[in-house]
Design a protein around this motif. Structure first.
Motif, PDB file in Angstrom:
ATOM      1  N   ASP A   1       0.794  -0.762  -0.098  1.00  0.00           N
ATOM      2  CA  ASP A   1       0.058  -0.020   0.494  1.00  0.00           C
ATOM      3  C   ASP A   1       0.836   1.245  -0.345  1.00  0.00           C
ATOM      4  O   ASP A   1       0.373   2.491  -1.327  1.00  0.00           O
ATOM      5  CB  ASP A   1      -1.270   0.020   0.915  1.00  0.00           C
ATOM      6  CG  ASP A   1      -2.036  -1.033   1.077  1.00  0.00           C
ATOM      7  OD1 ASP A   1      -2.592  -1.251   0.178  1.00  0.00           O
ATOM      8  OD2 ASP A   1      -2.217  -1.425   2.251  1.00  0.00           O
ATOM      9  N   GLY A   2       1.858   1.002   0.903  1.00  0.00           N
ATOM     10  CA  GLY A   2       2.661   2.061   1.209  1.00  0.00           C
ATOM     11  C   GLY A   2       3.746   2.372  -0.693  1.00  0.00           C
ATOM     12  O   GLY A   2       3.675   3.675  -0.776  1.00  0.00           O
ATOM     13  N   VAL A   3       4.126   1.516  -0.565  1.00  0.00           N
ATOM     14  CA  VAL A   3       4.505   1.567  -2.602  1.00  0.00           C
ATOM     15  C   VAL A   3       3.419   2.783  -3.344  1.00  0.00           C
ATOM     16  O   VAL A   3       4.008   2.558  -4.379  1.00  0.00           O
ATOM     17  CB  VAL A   3       5.081   0.311  -2.609  1.00  0.00           C
ATOM     18  CG1 VAL A   3       5.275   0.291  -4.497  1.00  0.00           C
ATOM     19  CG2 VAL A   3       6.702  -0.030  -1.389  1.00  0.00           C
ATOM     20  N   VAL A   4       2.526   1.828  -3.348  1.00  0.00           N
ATOM     21  CA  VAL A   4       1.401   2.051  -4.445  1.00  0.00           C
ATOM     22  C   VAL A   4       1.046   3.522  -4.034  1.00  0.00           C
ATOM     23  O   VAL A   4       0.624   4.269  -5.216  1.00  0.00           O
ATOM     24  CB  VAL A   4       0.115   1.693  -4.676  1.00  0.00           C
ATOM     25  CG1 VAL A   4      -0.977   1.916  -5.530  1.00  0.00           C
ATOM     26  CG2 VAL A   4       0.311  -0.161  -5.106  1.00  0.00           C
ATOM     27  N   GLU A   5       0.894   4.035  -3.110  1.00  0.00           N
ATOM     28  CA  GLU A   5       0.788   5.943  -2.517  1.00  0.00           C
ATOM     29  C   GLU A   5       1.981   6.097  -2.901  1.00  0.00           C
ATOM     30  O   GLU A   5       1.572   7.344  -4.099  1.00  0.00           O
ATOM     31  CB  GLU A   5       0.548   5.394  -1.264  1.00  0.00           C
ATOM     32  CG  GLU A   5       0.046   7.062  -0.611  1.00  0.00           C
ATOM     33  CD  GLU A   5       0.246   6.670   1.078  1.00  0.00           C
ATOM     34  OE1 GLU A   5       0.715   7.695   1.835  1.00  0.00           O
ATOM     35  OE2 GLU A   5      -1.378   6.056   1.268  1.00  0.00           O
ATOM     36  N   GLU A   6       3.625   5.802  -2.736  1.00  0.00           N
ATOM     37  CA  GLU A   6       4.362   6.556  -3.122  1.00  0.00           C
ATOM     38  C   GLU A   6       4.345   6.855  -4.737  1.00  0.00           C
ATOM     39  O   GLU A   6       4.766   8.015  -5.690  1.00  0.00           O
ATOM     40  CB  GLU A   6       5.982   5.792  -2.998  1.00  0.00           C
ATOM     41  CG  GLU A   6       5.575   6.582  -1.699  1.00  0.00           C
ATOM     42  CD  GLU A   6       7.678   5.779  -0.949  1.00  0.00           C
ATOM     43  OE1 GLU A   6       8.567   5.856  -1.545  1.00  0.00           O
ATOM     44  OE2 GLU A   6       6.897   4.758   0.624  1.00  0.00           O
ATOM     45  N   CYS A   7       4.029   5.549  -5.409  1.00  0.00           N
ATOM     46  CA  CYS A   7       3.908   5.779  -7.182  1.00  0.00           C
ATOM     47  C   CYS A   7       2.842   6.603  -6.916  1.00  0.00           C
ATOM     48  O   CYS A   7       4.096   7.824  -8.418  1.00  0.00           O
ATOM     49  CB  CYS A   7       4.017   3.902  -7.068  1.00  0.00           C
ATOM     50  SG  CYS A   7       5.443   3.803  -7.343  1.00  0.00           S
ATOM     51  N   GLN A   8       2.274   6.859  -6.469  1.00  0.00           N
ATOM     52  CA  GLN A   8       0.572   7.948  -7.534  1.00  0.00           C
ATOM     53  C   GLN A   8       1.620   9.801  -6.728  1.00  0.00           C
ATOM     54  O   GLN A   8       1.010  10.024  -7.413  1.00  0.00           O
ATOM     55  CB  GLN A   8      -0.199   7.381  -6.670  1.00  0.00           C
ATOM     56  CG  GLN A   8      -0.923   6.180  -6.974  1.00  0.00           C
ATOM     57  CD  GLN A   8      -2.207   5.350  -6.028  1.00  0.00           C
ATOM     58  OE1 GLN A   8      -2.045   5.543  -5.073  1.00  0.00           O
ATOM     59  NE2 GLN A   8      -2.999   4.926  -7.034  1.00  0.00           N
ATOM     60  N   MET A   9       1.492   9.917  -6.265  1.00  0.00           N
ATOM     61  CA  MET A   9       2.529  10.886  -5.749  1.00  0.00           C
ATOM     62  C   MET A   9       3.539  11.030  -6.360  1.00  0.00           C
ATOM     63  O   MET A   9       4.142  12.689  -6.781  1.00  0.00           O
ATOM     64  CB  MET A   9       2.794  11.172  -4.125  1.00  0.00           C
ATOM     65  CG  MET A   9       2.048  10.563  -3.299  1.00  0.00           C
ATOM     66  SD  MET A   9       2.430  10.194  -1.516  1.00  0.00           S
ATOM     67  CE  MET A   9       4.011  11.590  -0.917  1.00  0.00           C
ATOM     68  N   GLU A  10       4.204  10.258  -7.501  1.00  0.00           N
ATOM     69  CA  GLU A  10       5.980  10.421  -7.815  1.00  0.00           C
ATOM     70  C   GLU A  10       5.258  11.141  -9.191  1.00  0.00           C
ATOM     71  O   GLU A  10       5.866  11.492 -10.039  1.00  0.00           O
ATOM     72  CB  GLU A  10       6.301   9.117  -7.771  1.00  0.00           C
ATOM     73  CG  GLU A  10       7.288   9.340  -6.805  1.00  0.00           C
ATOM     74  CD  GLU A  10       8.328  10.480  -6.920  1.00  0.00           C
ATOM     75  OE1 GLU A  10       8.667  10.549  -7.700  1.00  0.00           O
ATOM     76  OE2 GLU A  10       8.616  10.718  -5.656  1.00  0.00           O
TER      77      GLU A  10
ATOM     78  N   ALA B   1       4.352  14.857 -10.295  1.00  0.00           N
ATOM     79  CA  ALA B   1       5.709  15.114 -10.398  1.00  0.00           C
ATOM     80  C   ALA B   1       6.257  15.111 -11.621  1.00  0.00           C
ATOM     81  O   ALA B   1       7.336  15.659 -11.415  1.00  0.00           O
ATOM     82  CB  ALA B   1       6.623  14.345  -8.529  1.00  0.00           C
ATOM     83  N   ARG B   2       6.486  14.223 -11.518  1.00  0.00           N
ATOM     84  CA  ARG B   2       7.071  13.704 -12.873  1.00  0.00           C
ATOM     85  C   ARG B   2       6.387  13.801 -14.467  1.00  0.00           C
ATOM     86  O   ARG B   2       7.012  13.211 -15.147  1.00  0.00           O
ATOM     87  CB  ARG B   2       7.069  12.257 -13.006  1.00  0.00           C
ATOM     88  CG  ARG B   2       8.297  11.417 -12.011  1.00  0.00           C
ATOM     89  CD  ARG B   2       8.903  10.060 -11.897  1.00  0.00           C
ATOM     90  NE  ARG B   2       9.199  10.103 -10.853  1.00  0.00           N
ATOM     91  CZ  ARG B   2       9.645   8.528 -10.555  1.00  0.00           C
ATOM     92  NH1 ARG B   2      10.132   7.955 -11.596  1.00  0.00           N
ATOM     93  NH2 ARG B   2      11.281   8.346  -9.459  1.00  0.00           N
ATOM     94  N   GLY B   3       5.615  14.481 -14.879  1.00  0.00           N
ATOM     95  CA  GLY B   3       4.463  14.708 -15.746  1.00  0.00           C
ATOM     96  C   GLY B   3       4.103  13.510 -16.405  1.00  0.00           C
ATOM     97  O   GLY B   3       3.499  13.266 -17.059  1.00  0.00           O
TER      98      GLY B   3
END
Length: 169
Positions: free
Chosen positions: A142-151, A154-156
């Motif tokens: 869940d934390g990994v998925v959340e980080e990916c969604q936040m990134e 930011a990466r366009g």
């Protein structure tokens, strides 16, 4: 290019693990004054032990690699990868608790988002092998998925439907 390393790679391709290891160990000693190349040679040595099926030697070399990367000035960027490789080797060797410990310690120090993400995935894989801690895997995922969604923003973006010009022709 170091002749011993090239020759060791040829030995490995032929399945001559002993010859490859001998050459890589010699190259590691020669390269002691060139830390990055020494780390590469140590990594290749560990890979040969893995292919050979000698898990205890592989673990030993990967642990040494972690220590060298941490101690050598300018080589700290290799520590996360060395920890992940050592953790996976420990897992294959049945040392799940030690693999978890390595990964948890490494995660505390990681600032780079990609290295942190990779280490969290390795942690999740390791935890699936622990009889009492496998329930922690879903929290990590869940934390990994959340980080990916936040990134992603930011990466366009880059995913389907992220292009604002989709309806313009």
């Amino acid at each position: 290019d170091i002749p011993e390393v090239k020759e060791a790679e040829m030995c490995a391709k032929r399945g001559d693990w002993g010859g490859a290891l001998q050459l890589l160990e010699r190259a590691t000693m020669v390269l002691s004054s060139v830390p990055e190349m020494k780390l590469q040679t140590m990594s290749r040595t560990a890979d040969i032990y893995q292919k050979q099926g000698n898990i205890s030697k592989e673990i030993s070399v990967r642990q040494s690699l972690m220590e060298v990367a941490a101690a050598e000035p300018g080589c700290q960027q290799y520590v996360p990868g060395a920890v992940r490789a050592a953790s996976i080797a420990l897992l294959r060797g049945g040392e799940v608790d030690k693999a978890i410990m390595y990964n948890i310690e490494a995660l505390q120090d990681l600032k780079d988002p990609l290295a942190r993400l990779e280490s969290e995935i390795v942690a999740a894989v390791i935890l699936t092998h622990h009889p009492r801690r496998n329930n922690e895997v879903l929290g990590i995922i869940d934390g990994v998925v959340e980080e990916c969604q936040m990134e992603r923003p930011a990466r366009g973006g880059g995913g389907r439907g992220d292009n604002d010009n989709d309806d313009q022709e």
